[in-house]
Scaffold this motif. Sequence first.
Motif, PDB file in Angstrom:
ATOM      1  N   ASP A 326      -2.146  -1.571   4.216  1.00 30.46           N
ATOM      2  CA  ASP A 326      -0.872  -2.223   4.535  1.00 30.46           C
ATOM      3  C   ASP A 326      -0.187  -2.804   3.309  1.00 30.46           C
ATOM      4  O   ASP A 326       1.000  -3.125   3.357  1.00 30.46           O
ATOM      5  CB  ASP A 326      -1.104  -3.338   5.564  1.00 30.46           C
ATOM      6  CG  ASP A 326      -1.695  -2.795   6.853  1.00 30.46           C
ATOM      7  OD1 ASP A 326      -1.255  -1.709   7.275  1.00 30.46           O
ATOM      8  OD2 ASP A 326      -2.597  -3.434   7.414  1.00 30.46           O
ATOM      9  N   TYR A 327      -0.909  -2.967   2.236  1.00 35.15           N
ATOM     10  CA  TYR A 327      -0.330  -3.524   1.013  1.00 35.15           C
ATOM     11  C   TYR A 327      -1.180  -3.090  -0.177  1.00 35.15           C
ATOM     12  O   TYR A 327      -2.379  -2.921  -0.070  1.00 35.15           O
ATOM     13  CB  TYR A 327      -0.265  -5.056   1.079  1.00 35.15           C
ATOM     14  CG  TYR A 327      -1.484  -5.694   1.697  1.00 35.15           C
ATOM     15  CD1 TYR A 327      -2.635  -5.939   0.952  1.00 35.15           C
ATOM     16  CD2 TYR A 327      -1.506  -6.031   3.047  1.00 35.15           C
ATOM     17  CE1 TYR A 327      -3.749  -6.500   1.518  1.00 35.15           C
ATOM     18  CE2 TYR A 327      -2.628  -6.587   3.630  1.00 35.15           C
ATOM     19  CZ  TYR A 327      -3.749  -6.825   2.868  1.00 35.15           C
ATOM     20  OH  TYR A 327      -4.867  -7.382   3.431  1.00 35.15           O
ATOM     21  N   GLN A 328      -0.500  -2.873  -1.321  1.00 35.62           N
ATOM     22  CA  GLN A 328      -1.190  -2.434  -2.524  1.00 35.62           C
ATOM     23  C   GLN A 328      -1.306  -3.546  -3.558  1.00 35.62           C
ATOM     24  O   GLN A 328      -1.922  -3.341  -4.605  1.00 35.62           O
ATOM     25  CB  GLN A 328      -0.457  -1.242  -3.146  1.00 35.62           C
ATOM     26  CG  GLN A 328      -0.718   0.060  -2.408  1.00 35.62           C
ATOM     27  CD  GLN A 328      -0.165   1.255  -3.145  1.00 35.62           C
ATOM     28  OE1 GLN A 328       0.781   1.880  -2.701  1.00 35.62           O
ATOM     29  NE2 GLN A 328      -0.746   1.583  -4.272  1.00 35.62           N
ATOM     30  N   ALA A 329      -0.715  -4.691  -3.279  1.00 36.20           N
ATOM     31  CA  ALA A 329      -0.799  -5.823  -4.203  1.00 36.20           C
ATOM     32  C   ALA A 329      -1.096  -7.092  -3.421  1.00 36.20           C
ATOM     33  O   ALA A 329      -0.491  -7.338  -2.377  1.00 36.20           O
ATOM     34  CB  ALA A 329       0.489  -5.971  -4.992  1.00 36.20           C
ATOM     35  N   VAL A 330      -2.052  -7.878  -3.910  1.00 37.28           N
ATOM     36  CA  VAL A 330      -2.410  -9.162  -3.300  1.00 37.28           C
ATOM     37  C   VAL A 330      -2.246 -10.241  -4.359  1.00 37.28           C
ATOM     38  O   VAL A 330      -2.825 -10.126  -5.453  1.00 37.28           O
ATOM     39  CB  VAL A 330      -3.863  -9.156  -2.773  1.00 37.28           C
ATOM     40  CG1 VAL A 330      -4.195 -10.487  -2.118  1.00 37.28           C
ATOM     41  CG2 VAL A 330      -4.078  -8.005  -1.797  1.00 37.28           C
ATOM     42  N   ALA A 435       6.130  -3.748 -12.694  1.00 32.76           N
ATOM     43  CA  ALA A 435       5.808  -2.548 -13.482  1.00 32.76           C
ATOM     44  C   ALA A 435       4.598  -1.831 -12.900  1.00 32.76           C
ATOM     45  O   ALA A 435       4.567  -0.596 -12.817  1.00 32.76           O
ATOM     46  CB  ALA A 435       5.554  -2.937 -14.933  1.00 32.76           C
ATOM     47  N   LEU A 436       3.585  -2.586 -12.471  1.00 38.95           N
ATOM     48  CA  LEU A 436       2.412  -1.986 -11.856  1.00 38.95           C
ATOM     49  C   LEU A 436       2.756  -1.372 -10.504  1.00 38.95           C
ATOM     50  O   LEU A 436       2.258  -0.304 -10.141  1.00 38.95           O
ATOM     51  CB  LEU A 436       1.305  -3.023 -11.691  1.00 38.95           C
ATOM     52  CG  LEU A 436       0.677  -3.535 -12.997  1.00 38.95           C
ATOM     53  CD1 LEU A 436      -0.213  -4.742 -12.718  1.00 38.95           C
ATOM     54  CD2 LEU A 436      -0.141  -2.436 -13.669  1.00 38.95           C
ATOM     55  N   GLY A 437       3.639  -2.050  -9.747  1.00 43.31           N
ATOM     56  CA  GLY A 437       4.074  -1.513  -8.457  1.00 43.31           C
ATOM     57  C   GLY A 437       4.836  -0.214  -8.622  1.00 43.31           C
ATOM     58  O   GLY A 437       4.720   0.704  -7.798  1.00 43.31           O
ATOM     59  N   ARG A 459       8.409  -9.025  -1.668  1.00 45.53           N
ATOM     60  CA  ARG A 459       8.208  -7.671  -2.165  1.00 45.53           C
ATOM     61  C   ARG A 459       7.494  -6.790  -1.141  1.00 45.53           C
ATOM     62  O   ARG A 459       6.568  -7.224  -0.471  1.00 45.53           O
ATOM     63  CB  ARG A 459       7.387  -7.681  -3.471  1.00 45.53           C
ATOM     64  CG  ARG A 459       8.114  -8.210  -4.676  1.00 45.53           C
ATOM     65  CD  ARG A 459       9.318  -7.344  -5.059  1.00 45.53           C
ATOM     66  NE  ARG A 459       9.806  -7.626  -6.388  1.00 45.53           N
ATOM     67  CZ  ARG A 459      10.610  -8.639  -6.711  1.00 45.53           C
ATOM     68  NH1 ARG A 459      11.016  -9.480  -5.783  1.00 45.53           N
ATOM     69  NH2 ARG A 459      11.011  -8.799  -7.970  1.00 45.53           N
ATOM     70  N   ALA A 460       7.931  -5.524  -1.073  1.00 41.72           N
ATOM     71  CA  ALA A 460       7.260  -4.559  -0.195  1.00 41.72           C
ATOM     72  C   ALA A 460       5.874  -4.237  -0.744  1.00 41.72           C
ATOM     73  O   ALA A 460       5.641  -4.274  -1.956  1.00 41.72           O
ATOM     74  CB  ALA A 460       8.099  -3.287  -0.111  1.00 41.72           C
ATOM     75  N   ASN A 461       4.947  -3.915   0.157  1.00 43.86           N
ATOM     76  CA  ASN A 461       3.568  -3.549  -0.199  1.00 43.86           C
ATOM     77  C   ASN A 461       2.841  -4.667  -0.946  1.00 43.86           C
ATOM     78  O   ASN A 461       1.885  -4.409  -1.666  1.00 43.86           O
ATOM     79  CB  ASN A 461       3.530  -2.271  -1.043  1.00 43.86           C
ATOM     80  CG  ASN A 461       3.985  -1.060  -0.274  1.00 43.86           C
ATOM     81  OD1 ASN A 461       3.756  -0.961   0.929  1.00 43.86           O
ATOM     82  ND2 ASN A 461       4.671  -0.144  -0.939  1.00 43.86           N
ATOM     83  N   THR A 462       3.340  -5.904  -0.809  1.00 44.62           N
ATOM     84  CA  THR A 462       2.717  -7.054  -1.476  1.00 44.62           C
ATOM     85  C   THR A 462       2.488  -8.144  -0.441  1.00 44.62           C
ATOM     86  O   THR A 462       3.311  -8.339   0.460  1.00 44.62           O
ATOM     87  CB  THR A 462       3.617  -7.584  -2.610  1.00 44.62           C
ATOM     88  OG1 THR A 462       3.898  -6.517  -3.514  1.00 44.62           O
ATOM     89  CG2 THR A 462       2.927  -8.711  -3.359  1.00 44.62           C
TER      90      THR A 462
END
Length: 788
Positions: A326-330, A435-437, A459-462
């Motif tokens: 559901d998300y790529q960044a925490v 930048a990582l996203g 932010r999306a995916n965060t």
Amino acid sequence: MNKRILSTLDFDKVKQMMAQYLVTAQGIDEINQLVPVSDSQVIHAWMQETDDALKVQRLRGGIPIPKLENIRPHMKRIEIGADLNGVELAQVARVLSTTSELTRFINDLEDSEIEFFRLYEWKKELITIPALNQRLKAAIDEDGRVTDEASPDLRIIRQNIRRSEQTIREQLDSIVRGKNAKYLSDAIVTMRNERYVIPVKQEYRSIFGGVVHDQSASGQTLFVEPKQIVESNNRLRQHQIAERNEVARILAELSAELVPYRQDILHNAYVIGKLDLMNAKARFGKEIKGIVPTISEENHVVFKQARHPLLDQEKAVPNDITIGKDYQAVVITGPNTGGKTITLKTLGLLQLMGQAGLPIPAEEESQMGIFEEIFADIGDEQSIEQSLSTFSSHMTTIVDVLGRVDEHSLVLFDELGAGTDPQEGAALAISILDALGAKSAYVMATTHYPELKVYGYNRANTINASMEFNVDTLSPTYRLLIGVPGRSNAFEISKRLGLDTQIIDEAKQIMDGESQDLNEMIADLENRRKMAETEYLEVRHYVEEAQHLHDELKEAYSFFFEERENQLAKARKKANEVVSEAEEQAEKIISDIRKMQLANGQAGVKEHQLIDVKTQLANLHQDEGHLKKNKVLKKAKEQKTLKTGDEVMVNTYGQRGTLLKKMGANQWQVQLGILKMQVDEADMTPLTPQKEPVQRVIHSVRSAESSHVPNQLDLRGKRYEEALAEVDQYLDAAILAGYPQVTIVHGKGTGALRQGITEYLKNHRSVASYSFAPANQGGNGATIVKFN
């Protein structure tokens, strides 16, 4: 995988923990070379080996492997023509005997029909050499000594040595205990220069003659070989030289016998090292309460109740750590000492362990991803040698990461943007995360900056996360809260510590409105989370109660099923007894009639005699009056009484119908869709009327072709009682569907389920025959059932 990450996340310490369970030199080499990989097939194979080892650990206490030394140098020496000594040959022999023992052990597992992923494949790699193994065991003992059985000549030589030693000792004992004992410094027999001697006082050396071999430090005692045993000592010495030569010959012969098998022996040592590593992984997994995670090809990481392996597993607070789906960044926020960094390290280290094929300390149903690279910037890496500040050091690492990261990378940042002006640091942290996203990397970062709380929200995916803090006890709980940003507890802590409320109120007024609103939002989120958690625990309580009730009902059903079969068996037995008794009485009555006919001759049997015989036959009838008085049976009979308008199931056609009118004693006219048919009562089952009318659909007569009943029943993985219940229902459905035969798949396993099904089929009235399936259709793992 870059080597720096292995050091940063303490992967080498995990290997050190596991190394203590290794017992072979080859196993130690294997773990020294072990590093995480990103090849999916290799990781799958390693995980299967770990799973196999954990299963052997549970069932048999582990794979039996003794301590083995490194034999590669030995094999190299015999390859160039050198001879091995006794100790080296004993080490080689231990490898060969271990190979045979492991082969027997794994064959026993195979005979027990225990399934493994890879263990049986490794067993096929082992090469037993029985003749060479027996030769080495007979010639060399475990300490490396050449035994008397190594050759007939050696046995004879050693017998001569023992006899010579016995003769010499007897001669010396007679001197030590005889009249010349007064000339000795001590009444003992000892050895010098591999020859037997006695200690003689210096002034009496001439009394015994012979040869002086040594003297004491003071010079007062001489160690003399008396002249009467010089010849015996010479013979003993000759035997000892012969022994040495024969031993050398035997060692050379045994070394030469190893040469043709050196590659096989080396390969055996390699396989044993692999099995030793598997064993170590299982024992390590038991210590950390580890499991084998599933592998997500989409990199959806879900570590349930994860714990850091280097912490005390009894005291470590477990957390659910998820990223990727559901998300790529925490973004984890909150005060220091709350457990942010350890959570970061736990994610990275468990992922490294998984990609190295090791068990991870988490709960079942956890899953890992496969990352080509894992990067981390954790801790204060200020470099004095390179004159770099803490901030500069962090930025150097970040620049390197940004240059190498891609969508298959996991990045861990601790205190992102720290070490500089807060506003600039927060801005840099946001830009770095963006930048990582943009490169679709997976990121977990910790920070103190409140700006990143808003970033994680927008932010999306965060997603935001924080470590729970108990304001009442003024201490962290070390629990990870996903979806809730961390907030400063300064005001609450200060208030509890006694700070004047006026000072606290003034501080709140000084704070800008945005920060105040953010803290209030976080507080509201925490309250909602606690409410949801309370509701979850309540629902969980009801679910557990329902599960408990379900288990009790299941057990009761199993008991009913078993009791029903017992009662039917008793009823059949009783019925057979009654029938047998009636047959005997009828035979007796018929015999009596024949006797009467013979006695009365042509006159025939008299009328009163026939009446009497009829009365005796009528008395054989069993009175059923007591059954009519049985309320339970009476109620069941009333329920089974059919009347016009009742809904029934016509068993022959598998269709639901309505009774229209009675056509005879046991015949009814039944409405089946648009058809009216005459059906016997024995072919109908009463049904409860449907609560809601359903649209009538014209059905054809049920047949094997139109039936939804499959022609195969798979029972693998089912419990014994559940499986028998399914077989009972399935056979009835298959018979109604008109199948001539069906297949029941029960697997091989322990054979208990297969035996139970066989006993059941043996007593089923509709089963004509049954047999195991052909080898290409499952063999004795499936049974083909044919109906009457």
